[in-house]
Scaffold this motif. Sequence first.
Motif, PDB file in Angstrom:
ATOM      1  N   CYS A  42       0.861  -1.177   0.000  1.00 48.21           N
ATOM      2  CA  CYS A  42       0.000   0.000   0.000  1.00 48.21           C
ATOM      3  C   CYS A  42       0.897   1.227   0.000  1.00 48.21           C
ATOM      4  O   CYS A  42       1.745   1.374   0.889  1.00 48.21           O
ATOM      5  N   ALA A  43       0.713   2.074  -0.981  1.00 45.40           N
ATOM      6  CA  ALA A  43       1.533   3.276  -1.094  1.00 45.40           C
ATOM      7  C   ALA A  43       1.126   4.280  -0.020  1.00 45.40           C
ATOM      8  O   ALA A  43       0.021   4.232   0.521  1.00 45.40           O
ATOM      9  N   GLY A  44       2.020   5.215   0.278  1.00 44.21           N
ATOM     10  CA  GLY A  44       1.718   6.253   1.249  1.00 44.21           C
ATOM     11  C   GLY A  44       0.591   7.157   0.744  1.00 44.21           C
ATOM     12  O   GLY A  44       0.364   7.283  -0.458  1.00 44.21           O
ATOM     13  N   TYR A  45      -0.114   7.802   1.688  1.00 40.82           N
ATOM     14  CA  TYR A  45      -1.263   8.636   1.312  1.00 40.82           C
ATOM     15  C   TYR A  45      -1.499   9.682   2.387  1.00 40.82           C
ATOM     16  O   TYR A  45      -0.964   9.597   3.490  1.00 40.82           O
ATOM     17  N   TYR A  46      -2.295  10.685   2.041  1.00 38.43           N
ATOM     18  CA  TYR A  46      -2.736  11.694   3.007  1.00 38.43           C
ATOM     19  C   TYR A  46      -4.152  11.335   3.453  1.00 38.43           C
ATOM     20  O   TYR A  46      -5.038  11.151   2.631  1.00 38.43           O
ATOM     21  N   ASN A  47      -4.353  11.260   4.768  1.00 35.94           N
ATOM     22  CA  ASN A  47      -5.670  10.891   5.277  1.00 35.94           C
ATOM     23  C   ASN A  47      -6.606  12.089   5.285  1.00 35.94           C
ATOM     24  O   ASN A  47      -6.252  13.171   4.801  1.00 35.94           O
ATOM     25  N   ALA A  48      -7.798  11.929   5.850  1.00 38.80           N
ATOM     26  CA  ALA A  48      -8.818  12.979   5.844  1.00 38.80           C
ATOM     27  C   ALA A  48      -8.373  14.221   6.608  1.00 38.80           C
ATOM     28  O   ALA A  48      -8.820  15.330   6.322  1.00 38.80           O
ATOM     29  N   GLU A  49      -7.490  14.048   7.608  1.00 40.40           N
ATOM     30  CA  GLU A  49      -6.971  15.199   8.367  1.00 40.40           C
ATOM     31  C   GLU A  49      -5.752  15.816   7.708  1.00 40.40           C
ATOM     32  O   GLU A  49      -5.072  16.646   8.302  1.00 40.40           O
ATOM     33  N   ASN A  50      -5.431  15.366   6.494  1.00 43.92           N
ATOM     34  CA  ASN A  50      -4.296  15.856   5.704  1.00 43.92           C
ATOM     35  C   ASN A  50      -2.959  15.524   6.370  1.00 43.92           C
ATOM     36  O   ASN A  50      -1.998  16.281   6.277  1.00 43.92           O
ATOM     37  N   VAL A  51      -2.910  14.386   7.044  1.00 48.23           N
ATOM     38  CA  VAL A  51      -1.683  13.883   7.656  1.00 48.23           C
ATOM     39  C   VAL A  51      -1.159  12.758   6.782  1.00 48.23           C
ATOM     40  O   VAL A  51      -1.917  11.864   6.386  1.00 48.23           O
ATOM     41  N   PHE A  52       0.134  12.792   6.476  1.00 46.62           N
ATOM     42  CA  PHE A  52       0.709  11.765   5.614  1.00 46.62           C
ATOM     43  C   PHE A  52       0.861  10.463   6.385  1.00 46.62           C
ATOM     44  O   PHE A  52       1.389  10.423   7.499  1.00 46.62           O
ATOM     45  N   VAL A  53       0.363   9.383   5.780  1.00 43.07           N
ATOM     46  CA  VAL A  53       0.507   8.034   6.337  1.00 43.07           C
ATOM     47  C   VAL A  53       1.461   7.291   5.423  1.00 43.07           C
ATOM     48  O   VAL A  53       1.223   7.186   4.219  1.00 43.07           O
ATOM     49  N   SER A  54       2.561   6.797   5.997  1.00 44.24           N
ATOM     50  CA  SER A  54       3.562   6.120   5.159  1.00 44.24           C
ATOM     51  C   SER A  54       3.036   4.783   4.661  1.00 44.24           C
ATOM     52  O   SER A  54       2.133   4.180   5.256  1.00 44.24           O
ATOM     53  N   GLY A  55       3.607   4.317   3.567  1.00 44.91           N
ATOM     54  CA  GLY A  55       3.176   3.074   2.955  1.00 44.91           C
ATOM     55  C   GLY A  55       3.475   1.875   3.831  1.00 44.91           C
ATOM     56  O   GLY A  55       4.309   1.927   4.733  1.00 44.91           O
ATOM     57  N   PHE A  56       2.801   0.783   3.564  1.00 49.49           N
ATOM     58  CA  PHE A  56       2.994  -0.447   4.339  1.00 49.49           C
ATOM     59  C   PHE A  56       2.746  -1.643   3.439  1.00 49.49           C
ATOM     60  O   PHE A  56       2.229  -1.530   2.331  1.00 49.49           O
ATOM     61  N   THR A  57       3.141  -2.799   3.943  1.00 56.79           N
ATOM     62  CA  THR A  57       2.983  -4.047   3.203  1.00 56.79           C
ATOM     63  C   THR A  57       1.923  -4.898   3.890  1.00 56.79           C
ATOM     64  O   THR A  57       1.878  -4.984   5.119  1.00 56.79           O
ATOM     65  N   CYS A  58       1.071  -5.524   3.083  1.00 62.48           N
ATOM     66  CA  CYS A  58       0.032  -6.401   3.626  1.00 62.48           C
ATOM     67  C   CYS A  58       0.481  -7.848   3.484  1.00 62.48           C
ATOM     68  O   CYS A  58       1.078  -8.207   2.461  1.00 62.48           O
ATOM     69  N   PRO A  59       0.216  -8.676   4.452  1.00 71.07           N
ATOM     70  CA  PRO A  59      -0.497  -8.413   5.707  1.00 71.07           C
ATOM     71  C   PRO A  59       0.422  -7.740   6.727  1.00 71.07           C
ATOM     72  O   PRO A  59       1.626  -7.991   6.760  1.00 71.07           O
ATOM     73  N   LYS A  60      -0.178  -6.898   7.538  1.00 69.51           N
ATOM     74  CA  LYS A  60       0.563  -6.252   8.619  1.00 69.51           C
ATOM     75  C   LYS A  60       0.818  -7.284   9.717  1.00 69.51           C
ATOM     76  O   LYS A  60       0.035  -8.214   9.883  1.00 69.51           O
TER      77      LYS A  60
END
Length: 134
Positions: A5-23
């Motif tokens: 999963c690539a990094g993204y900005y959430n609804a509060e405009n905070v950057f969430v770094s990417g991660f690999t599934c399964p966590k």
Amino acid sequence: MNADCAGYYNAENVFVSGFTCPKPDSDARAIFCCGFNDVKYCCDDPNSFFPYEYGYMWWLSLGALVGLSIAAVVLLAFIITLCVLCYLFIATKPRGLDNGLPLRAPGMNRASTISTYENILRGKSLRSKKGGIL
């Protein structure tokens, strides 16, 4: 099999770094990266669209239920009002055509009025060939 999963900005405009599934802290069957641009999560179904439990949707359905209830009451009041108005219209309507006035021309007697209506019912004209009244 793993999904990134690539990094993204959430609804509060905070950057969430990417991660690999399964966590490591999630279900081992959640091998797909699911979600939207502002919410991503690991899931076991690649067609999954809701990352949350369905408990939050009860509040939405409660609001919809209240709105539909209000709409139903308004519709019921409208229908009852319409029925009452129709009843009053029909109940206060005059029953017959008798308004107390005679249905004949001045100077005609009752017998000639009856014969005129009989001729009309038989299909004869009110006027003779000479132009006078029968």
